[in-house]
Design a protein around this motif. Structure first.
Motif, mmCIF file in Angstrom:
data_model
loop_
_atom_site.group_PDB
_atom_site.id
_atom_site.type_symbol
_atom_site.label_atom_id
_atom_site.label_comp_id
_atom_site.label_asym_id
_atom_site.label_seq_id
_atom_site.Cartn_x
_atom_site.Cartn_y
_atom_site.Cartn_z
ATOM 1 N N ASN A 112 -1.133 17.554 -4.874
ATOM 2 C CA ASN A 112 -1.406 16.255 -5.484
ATOM 3 C C ASN A 112 -0.224 15.307 -5.326
ATOM 4 O OD1 ASN A 112 -4.039 16.794 -6.585
ATOM 5 N ND2 ASN A 112 -3.037 18.131 -8.080
ATOM 6 N N VAL A 113 -0.538 14.058 -4.971
ATOM 7 C CA VAL A 113 0.488 13.012 -4.912
ATOM 8 C C VAL A 113 0.152 11.922 -5.921
ATOM 9 C CG1 VAL A 113 1.100 13.467 -2.516
ATOM 10 C CG2 VAL A 113 -0.632 11.744 -3.018
ATOM 11 N N TRP A 114 1.195 11.309 -6.446
ATOM 12 C CA TRP A 114 1.096 10.324 -7.534
ATOM 13 C C TRP A 114 1.020 8.912 -6.978
ATOM 14 C CZ3 TRP A 114 4.273 6.264 -8.951
ATOM 15 C CH2 TRP A 114 4.161 5.759 -10.266
ATOM 16 N N THR A 115 0.081 8.126 -7.475
ATOM 17 C CA THR A 115 0.005 6.700 -7.140
ATOM 18 C C THR A 115 -0.225 5.919 -8.425
ATOM 19 O OG1 THR A 115 -2.410 6.637 -6.804
ATOM 20 C CG2 THR A 115 -1.041 7.222 -4.899
ATOM 21 N N LYS A 116 0.140 4.654 -8.400
ATOM 22 C CA LYS A 116 -0.096 3.767 -9.549
ATOM 23 C C LYS A 116 -0.431 2.369 -9.046
ATOM 24 C CE LYS A 116 2.127 1.660 -13.620
ATOM 25 N NZ LYS A 116 1.044 1.886 -14.597
ATOM 26 N N ARG A 117 -1.607 1.891 -9.407
ATOM 27 C CA ARG A 117 -2.055 0.549 -9.031
ATOM 28 C C ARG A 117 -1.527 -0.472 -10.028
ATOM 29 N NH1 ARG A 117 -5.405 -2.131 -11.506
ATOM 30 N NH2 ARG A 117 -6.223 -0.258 -12.519
ATOM 31 N N VAL A 118 -1.052 -1.609 -9.516
ATOM 32 C CA VAL A 118 -0.665 -2.742 -10.351
ATOM 33 C C VAL A 118 -1.485 -3.942 -9.891
ATOM 34 C CG1 VAL A 118 1.191 -4.265 -11.095
ATOM 35 C CG2 VAL A 118 1.678 -1.842 -10.672
ATOM 36 N N GLY A 119 -2.330 -4.455 -10.775
ATOM 37 C CA GLY A 119 -3.138 -5.619 -10.441
ATOM 38 C C GLY A 119 -4.474 -5.276 -9.826
ATOM 39 N N ASN A 120 -5.231 -6.325 -9.534
ATOM 40 C CA ASN A 120 -6.582 -6.147 -9.021
ATOM 41 C C ASN A 120 -6.947 -7.355 -8.163
ATOM 42 O OD1 ASN A 120 -9.248 -5.257 -8.686
ATOM 43 N ND2 ASN A 120 -9.930 -6.375 -10.491
ATOM 44 N N ASN A 121 -6.916 -7.189 -6.861
ATOM 45 C CA ASN A 121 -7.312 -8.254 -5.943
ATOM 46 C C ASN A 121 -8.019 -7.611 -4.758
ATOM 47 O OD1 ASN A 121 -7.603 -10.303 -4.055
ATOM 48 N ND2 ASN A 121 -5.584 -11.182 -4.411
ATOM 49 N N PRO A 122 -9.321 -7.768 -4.633
ATOM 50 C CA PRO A 122 -10.051 -7.091 -3.559
ATOM 51 C C PRO A 122 -9.644 -7.518 -2.158
ATOM 52 C CG PRO A 122 -11.449 -8.699 -4.692
ATOM 53 C CD PRO A 122 -10.207 -8.568 -5.507
ATOM 54 N N ARG A 123 -8.950 -8.659 -2.020
ATOM 55 C CA ARG A 123 -8.571 -9.156 -0.694
ATOM 56 C C ARG A 123 -7.193 -8.700 -0.243
ATOM 57 N NH1 ARG A 123 -9.057 -14.124 -2.514
ATOM 58 N NH2 ARG A 123 -7.083 -14.627 -1.514
ATOM 59 N N ILE A 124 -6.284 -8.434 -1.194
ATOM 60 C CA ILE A 124 -4.901 -8.119 -0.846
ATOM 61 C C ILE A 124 -4.451 -6.891 -1.620
ATOM 62 C CG2 ILE A 124 -2.521 -8.918 -0.774
ATOM 63 C CD1 ILE A 124 -3.522 -11.780 -0.767
ATOM 64 N N LYS A 125 -4.217 -5.786 -0.898
ATOM 65 C CA LYS A 125 -3.773 -4.537 -1.508
ATOM 66 C C LYS A 125 -2.608 -3.992 -0.683
ATOM 67 C CE LYS A 125 -8.560 -3.540 -2.893
ATOM 68 N NZ LYS A 125 -8.426 -3.559 -4.366
ATOM 69 N N VAL A 126 -1.441 -3.858 -1.299
ATOM 70 C CA VAL A 126 -0.230 -3.434 -0.593
ATOM 71 C C VAL A 126 0.159 -2.033 -1.050
ATOM 72 C CG1 VAL A 126 2.174 -3.981 -0.056
ATOM 73 C CG2 VAL A 126 0.545 -5.839 -0.511
ATOM 74 N N LEU A 127 0.237 -1.108 -0.101
ATOM 75 C CA LEU A 127 0.694 0.257 -0.381
ATOM 76 C C LEU A 127 2.168 0.349 0.001
ATOM 77 C CD1 LEU A 127 0.017 3.198 -1.228
ATOM 78 C CD2 LEU A 127 -0.541 3.632 1.190
ATOM 79 N N LEU A 128 3.008 0.785 -0.938
ATOM 80 C CA LEU A 128 4.451 0.835 -0.733
ATOM 81 C C LEU A 128 4.897 2.237 -0.339
ATOM 82 C CD1 LEU A 128 5.522 -1.213 -3.906
ATOM 83 C CD2 LEU A 128 5.151 -2.071 -1.581
ATOM 84 N N LEU A 129 5.585 2.343 0.801
ATOM 85 C CA LEU A 129 6.130 3.621 1.272
ATOM 86 C C LEU A 129 7.638 3.617 1.044
ATOM 87 C CD1 LEU A 129 4.260 4.012 4.701
ATOM 88 C CD2 LEU A 129 3.541 4.787 2.434
ATOM 89 N N HIS A 130 8.093 4.482 0.158
ATOM 90 C CA HIS A 130 9.505 4.503 -0.212
ATOM 91 C C HIS A 130 10.371 5.148 0.861
ATOM 92 C CE1 HIS A 130 9.343 8.806 -1.097
ATOM 93 N NE2 HIS A 130 8.293 8.615 -1.898
ATOM 94 N N GLY A 131 11.674 5.016 0.662
ATOM 95 C CA GLY A 131 12.635 5.556 1.608
ATOM 96 C C GLY A 131 12.953 7.012 1.340
ATOM 97 N N GLY A 132 14.008 7.464 1.972
ATOM 98 C CA GLY A 132 14.424 8.860 1.866
ATOM 99 C C GLY A 132 14.740 9.410 3.263
ATOM 100 N N PRO A 133 13.899 10.356 3.718
ATOM 101 C CA PRO A 133 12.746 10.979 3.063
ATOM 102 C C PRO A 133 13.174 11.743 1.803
ATOM 103 C CG PRO A 133 12.777 11.477 5.418
ATOM 104 C CD PRO A 133 14.130 10.923 5.070
ATOM 105 N N GLY A 134 12.227 11.863 0.872
ATOM 106 C CA GLY A 134 12.513 12.526 -0.374
ATOM 107 C C GLY A 134 12.914 11.576 -1.480
ATOM 108 N N GLY A 135 12.876 10.254 -1.190
ATOM 109 C CA GLY A 135 13.160 9.263 -2.217
ATOM 110 C C GLY A 135 11.980 9.128 -3.163
#
Length: 347
Positions: free
Chosen positions: A59-82
């Motif tokens: 299982n991996v953890w995600t958290k949505r902030v906001g609600n806009n059906p046209r614009i959705k940004v998925l953030l990929l953090h640094g690290g690896p392991g960050g």
């Protein structure tokens, strides 16, 4: 009725009408940014997403902030392991622009599962993880923007090369397209900016592979991290939480133990010749004081068919912290322009 009264009444009516016209649209036209799409028990946007791997399902953890059906940004953090923590400033900018975004701890990071199988820590396996997360979150070519910072920029590049048909836009933040070139920049430019005695002592520690020596961090913190990773003084609290939570096993396997270049599994990663094959609108972001070469990152934008460059003049590797006046307006402008149909955005 006096003429002056008529004029005053007419002026008041025009002002009221103008104010009413400039108000946010109501009903179906309004962006219901703060309206949760969750049903049942609400979790504040948190979802644990099952990811299938050659070693089983985790299982991996995600958290949505906001609600806009046209614009959705998925953030990929640094690290690896960050982890996602260094993305916290996005909460101060994206909601005001009605940009929905997702925090996401990659497998092995912070809130996600921490399997011990070292064969999992490869770039192709991480790419497939991102694709599974995308599908679970319902992101698609009409709304999906992928932003990768540092190692996340490598991951975002690799994802785009395999799955760009799913993307609306791509953002590579503070990452070059070649690890060997990054190594050269670290040695030939960043190293030479240091006091020669300090650099010699750092190199001596590295030659002995004595990376757990407290002296190593004593030297790196003022002479490297505070100059090229984040230039704010003191460092924000997020750094005090993000760095101790890093998965050092994943980091060392893929990045290597040294901060001068990459010596792990990513050592030979080089996609300079392949950037031309990424056809979605792409923004590259760098900082003038970055650990990465700002000239290389600006050059990258010229290699994408629809590339845009943003170099933050006061920024370092974490430009989203130490050069927010340039980082976020440029990033938001790019996303809004792509949403409006522009393929090659001018900042």
């Amino acid at each position: 009725m006096p003429l002056s009264f008529l004029r005053s009444t007419l002026f008041t009516a025009l002002v009221v009408t103008a104010v009413a016209c400039n108000k946010a649209p109501s009903g179906n036209e309004a962006l219901t940014y703060n309206q949760s799409p969750e049903t049942g028990v609400r979790t504040g946007g948190v979802r644990m997403i099952p990811v299938k791997t050659p070693s089983g399902t985790f299982n991996v953890w995600t958290k949505r902030v906001g609600n806009n059906p046209r614009i959705k940004v998925l953030l990929l953090h640094g690290g690896p392991g960050g982890n996602h923590v260094l993305f916290e400033p996005f909460e101060s900018y994206f909601p005001a622009e009605d940009i929905e975004f997702y925090y996401y701890d990659q497998l092995g990071s912070l809130n996600s599962d921490h399997p011990s199988d070292s064969t999992l820590w490869t770039t192709p396996r991480f790419v497939e993880e991102v694709e599974q997360v995308r599908r679970a979150l319902g992101l698609n070519k009409d709304n999906f923007y992928l932003l990768g910072h540092s190692w996340g920029g490598i991951l975002a590049t690799e994802y785009a090369l395999k799955y760009q048909q799913n993307l609306k836009g791509l953002i590579i933040s503070n990452m070059m397209s070649s690890c060997p070139e990054y190594g050269k920049y670290a040695e030939e430019v960043l190293g030479k900016q240091m006091n020669p005695k300090v650099l010699a002592e750092i190199k001596a520690i590295e030659a002995r592979k004595d990376f757990q020596n407290p002296r190593y961090m004593e030297l790196l913190t003022p002479n490297f991290y505070e100059q090229h990773v984040c230039r704010l003084k003191p460092w924000p609290n997020a750094f005090d939480r993000a760095f101790p939570a890093m998965n050092s096993t994943v980091y060392t396997l893929m990045q290597g133990p040294s901060e001068f270049g990459i010596s792990g599994r990513l050592a030979n990663w080089d996609r300079r010749a392949d950037l031309k094959n990424i056809n979605v609108p792409t923004l590259t972001i760098g900082g003038m004081h970055d650990t990465m070469d700002p000239k290389h990152m600006a050059w990258m934008a010229t290699q994408f068919p629809h590339g845009t460059s943003l170099i933050c003049p006061d920024g370092s590797h974490c430009s989203m912290w130490d050069d927010q006046p340039h980082y976020f307006p440029g990033l938001v402008k790019f996303i809004k322009a792509v949403d409006a149909g522009e393929e090659k955005v001018a900042l």
